[in-house]
Write a protein that holds these residues in place. Structure first.
Motif, PDB file in Angstrom:
ATOM      1  N   HIS A  69      37.631 -80.916 -59.256  1.00  0.00           N
ATOM      2  CA  HIS A  69      37.636 -82.356 -59.552  1.00  0.00           C
ATOM      3  C   HIS A  69      38.288 -83.048 -58.713  1.00  0.00           C
ATOM      4  O   HIS A  69      37.693 -84.268 -58.037  1.00  0.00           O
ATOM      5  CB  HIS A  69      38.895 -82.419 -60.622  1.00  0.00           C
ATOM      6  N   ARG A  70      38.748 -82.472 -57.663  1.00  0.00           N
ATOM      7  CA  ARG A  70      39.568 -83.021 -56.226  1.00  0.00           C
ATOM      8  C   ARG A  70      38.529 -83.942 -55.815  1.00  0.00           C
ATOM      9  O   ARG A  70      38.677 -84.889 -54.976  1.00  0.00           O
ATOM     10  CB  ARG A  70      41.353 -82.396 -55.963  1.00  0.00           C
ATOM     11  N   HIS A  71      37.273 -83.029 -55.350  1.00  0.00           N
ATOM     12  CA  HIS A  71      36.207 -83.781 -54.766  1.00  0.00           C
ATOM     13  C   HIS A  71      35.393 -84.371 -56.142  1.00  0.00           C
ATOM     14  O   HIS A  71      34.213 -84.642 -55.027  1.00  0.00           O
ATOM     15  CB  HIS A  71      35.436 -82.412 -54.604  1.00  0.00           C
ATOM     16  N   GLY A  72      35.384 -84.886 -56.982  1.00  0.00           N
ATOM     17  CA  GLY A  72      34.383 -86.075 -57.777  1.00  0.00           C
ATOM     18  C   GLY A  72      33.710 -85.460 -58.495  1.00  0.00           C
ATOM     19  O   GLY A  72      33.016 -86.035 -58.718  1.00  0.00           O
ATOM     20  N   LEU A  73      33.428 -83.860 -58.373  1.00  0.00           N
ATOM     21  CA  LEU A  73      32.531 -83.223 -58.862  1.00  0.00           C
ATOM     22  C   LEU A  73      33.196 -82.889 -60.384  1.00  0.00           C
ATOM     23  O   LEU A  73      34.119 -82.084 -60.647  1.00  0.00           O
ATOM     24  CB  LEU A  73      32.393 -82.024 -58.150  1.00  0.00           C
ATOM     25  N   ALA A  74      31.870 -83.138 -61.162  1.00  0.00           N
ATOM     26  CA  ALA A  74      32.128 -82.434 -62.592  1.00  0.00           C
ATOM     27  C   ALA A  74      31.958 -80.693 -62.466  1.00  0.00           C
ATOM     28  O   ALA A  74      31.373 -80.200 -61.447  1.00  0.00           O
ATOM     29  CB  ALA A  74      31.574 -82.705 -64.054  1.00  0.00           C
ATOM     30  N   VAL A  75      32.534 -80.321 -63.412  1.00  0.00           N
ATOM     31  CA  VAL A  75      32.047 -78.651 -63.910  1.00  0.00           C
ATOM     32  C   VAL A  75      31.730 -78.519 -65.088  1.00  0.00           C
ATOM     33  O   VAL A  75      32.494 -78.246 -65.819  1.00  0.00           O
ATOM     34  CB  VAL A  75      33.603 -77.249 -63.301  1.00  0.00           C
ATOM     35  N   HIS A  76      30.223 -76.993 -64.926  1.00  0.00           N
ATOM     36  CA  HIS A  76      29.594 -77.471 -65.767  1.00  0.00           C
ATOM     37  C   HIS A  76      29.267 -75.975 -65.747  1.00  0.00           C
ATOM     38  O   HIS A  76      28.672 -75.512 -64.198  1.00  0.00           O
ATOM     39  CB  HIS A  76      28.096 -78.153 -65.609  1.00  0.00           C
ATOM     40  N   VAL A  77      29.186 -75.373 -66.806  1.00  0.00           N
ATOM     41  CA  VAL A  77      28.973 -73.866 -66.688  1.00  0.00           C
ATOM     42  C   VAL A  77      28.025 -73.218 -67.714  1.00  0.00           C
ATOM     43  O   VAL A  77      27.596 -73.888 -68.967  1.00  0.00           O
ATOM     44  CB  VAL A  77      30.490 -73.143 -67.482  1.00  0.00           C
ATOM     45  N   TRP A  78      27.423 -72.037 -67.291  1.00  0.00           N
ATOM     46  CA  TRP A  78      26.551 -71.493 -68.211  1.00  0.00           C
ATOM     47  C   TRP A  78      26.520 -70.299 -68.057  1.00  0.00           C
ATOM     48  O   TRP A  78      26.985 -69.526 -67.160  1.00  0.00           O
ATOM     49  CB  TRP A  78      25.169 -72.254 -67.619  1.00  0.00           C
ATOM     50  N   THR A  79      25.529 -69.504 -68.358  1.00  0.00           N
ATOM     51  CA  THR A  79      25.158 -70.028 -70.402  1.00  0.00           C
ATOM     52  C   THR A  79      26.331 -69.738 -71.165  1.00  0.00           C
ATOM     53  O   THR A  79      26.257 -68.077 -71.250  1.00  0.00           O
ATOM     54  CB  THR A  79      23.851 -69.048 -70.331  1.00  0.00           C
ATOM     55  N   ILE A  80      26.981 -70.494 -71.758  1.00  0.00           N
ATOM     56  CA  ILE A  80      27.678 -69.643 -73.008  1.00  0.00           C
ATOM     57  C   ILE A  80      27.332 -70.002 -73.880  1.00  0.00           C
ATOM     58  O   ILE A  80      27.189 -70.739 -74.976  1.00  0.00           O
ATOM     59  CB  ILE A  80      29.102 -70.512 -71.981  1.00  0.00           C
ATOM     60  N   ASP A  81      27.551 -68.628 -75.044  1.00  0.00           N
ATOM     61  CA  ASP A  81      27.053 -68.356 -76.035  1.00  0.00           C
ATOM     62  C   ASP A  81      28.229 -67.860 -77.183  1.00  0.00           C
ATOM     63  O   ASP A  81      27.320 -68.471 -79.193  1.00  0.00           O
ATOM     64  CB  ASP A  81      25.967 -67.997 -76.509  1.00  0.00           C
ATOM     65  N   GLU A  82      28.642 -68.018 -76.883  1.00  0.00           N
ATOM     66  CA  GLU A  82      29.941 -67.963 -77.775  1.00  0.00           C
ATOM     67  C   GLU A  82      31.213 -68.654 -78.213  1.00  0.00           C
ATOM     68  O   GLU A  82      31.858 -68.931 -76.969  1.00  0.00           O
ATOM     69  CB  GLU A  82      30.790 -66.018 -77.472  1.00  0.00           C
TER      70      GLU A  82
END
Length: 260
Positions: free
Chosen positions: A213-226
């Motif tokens: 976040h401090r570097h201006g990047l969003a964090v997307h996490v894979w692969t989450i099913d529960e």
């Protein structure tokens, strides 16, 4: 800068259109994503021998169609005669972008041969704010950024993710020095897309999310099913989840409040 991530709240990305709910990377999967009210689709692309970009995770069609062989060794004419598990032919990227204009698409460039056809498809369809280009390969992403410029959103490659993870463990000034030169919004890089852990080592930690976040990047996490894991990651402050069960993810996000 790309407007790909503009909007409130975390995002829900249907992984290959929801591979546990509908045949992956098919037109039916795209329609399923839209029917759920989701604005983002995650998909994968390869190019045919004549430069047509098609939705396909594997380099071959064996697993998901009634045919056999490598995508890159077939012309579009030949490939279009095959049928996937939904009974339809494979979907072209330009068709996806034309037929579903309200959808934003996270596109994983699966091999080197697809880079130039993918860049040309983005240009031809003027999909500048509608796509985020992803790859495990830093070199592949560098080629895409060079071809399209910062107007098109990209994610980080594997080597840069390792750099970000290592930097996240450092104190403030040292962290900033370690992140110099890492692609960021000025370069078109808008997100990092990661698993919860890799080979037993946690990746998505509070420090990692904070550094991104401090570097201006969003964090997307894979692969989450529960659902329980979805809630835990959202509580940690991640910005998006990639799921093979987009219906479940939609319900979790709806219960929590605004999202897109």
């Amino acid at each position: 800068m790309s407007a790909y991530l503009d909007g409130p709240g975390p995002i829900a990305l249907a992984h290959r259109g929801g591979g546990l709910e509908v045949p992956e990377n098919s037109r039916a999967a795209v329609e399923h994503t839209v029917s759920l009210g989701l604005g983002y689709l995650e998909t994968d692309v390869h190019a045919t021998s004549d430069g047509v970009v098609v939705l396909s995770h594997d380099p071959t069609v064996d697993r998901v169609t009634d045919g056999t062989g490598a995508v890159r060794e077939m012309t579009w004419d030949r490939l279009s005669r095959l049928r996937d598990r939904s009974g339809e032919r494979l979907l072209r990227l330009d068709e996806l972008l034309a037929d579903f204009p309200g959808l934003r698409v996270n596109i994983d460039a699966k091999d080197d041969a697809v880079v130039e056809p993918l860049a040309e498809t983005v240009r031809r369809t003027a999909a500048w704010d509608r796509v985020c280009l992803a790859s495990f390969s830093d070199a592949r992403l560098a080629r895409l950024r060079a071809a399209l410029g910062p107007r098109v959103a990209t994610s980080l490659g594997r080597r840069d993710i390792v750099r970000l993870a290592a930097a996240s463990r450092l104190p403030g000034p040292a962290q900033r020095r370690a992140l110099r030169g890492l692609p960021g919004p000025a370069d078109g890089a808008v997100c990092t897309q990661v698993p919860v852990s890799h080979r037993g080592v946690p990746v998505v930690t509070p420090r990692f999310v904070g550094a991104a976040h401090r570097h201006g990047l969003a964090v997307h996490v894979w692969t989450i099913d529960e659902p329980a894991q979805m809630h835990a990651l959202l509580d940690l402050g991640v910005d998006g989840l990639v799921s093979d069960r987009p219906r479940v993810l939609r319900d979790v996000l709806t219960a929590r409040g605004p999202w897109h």
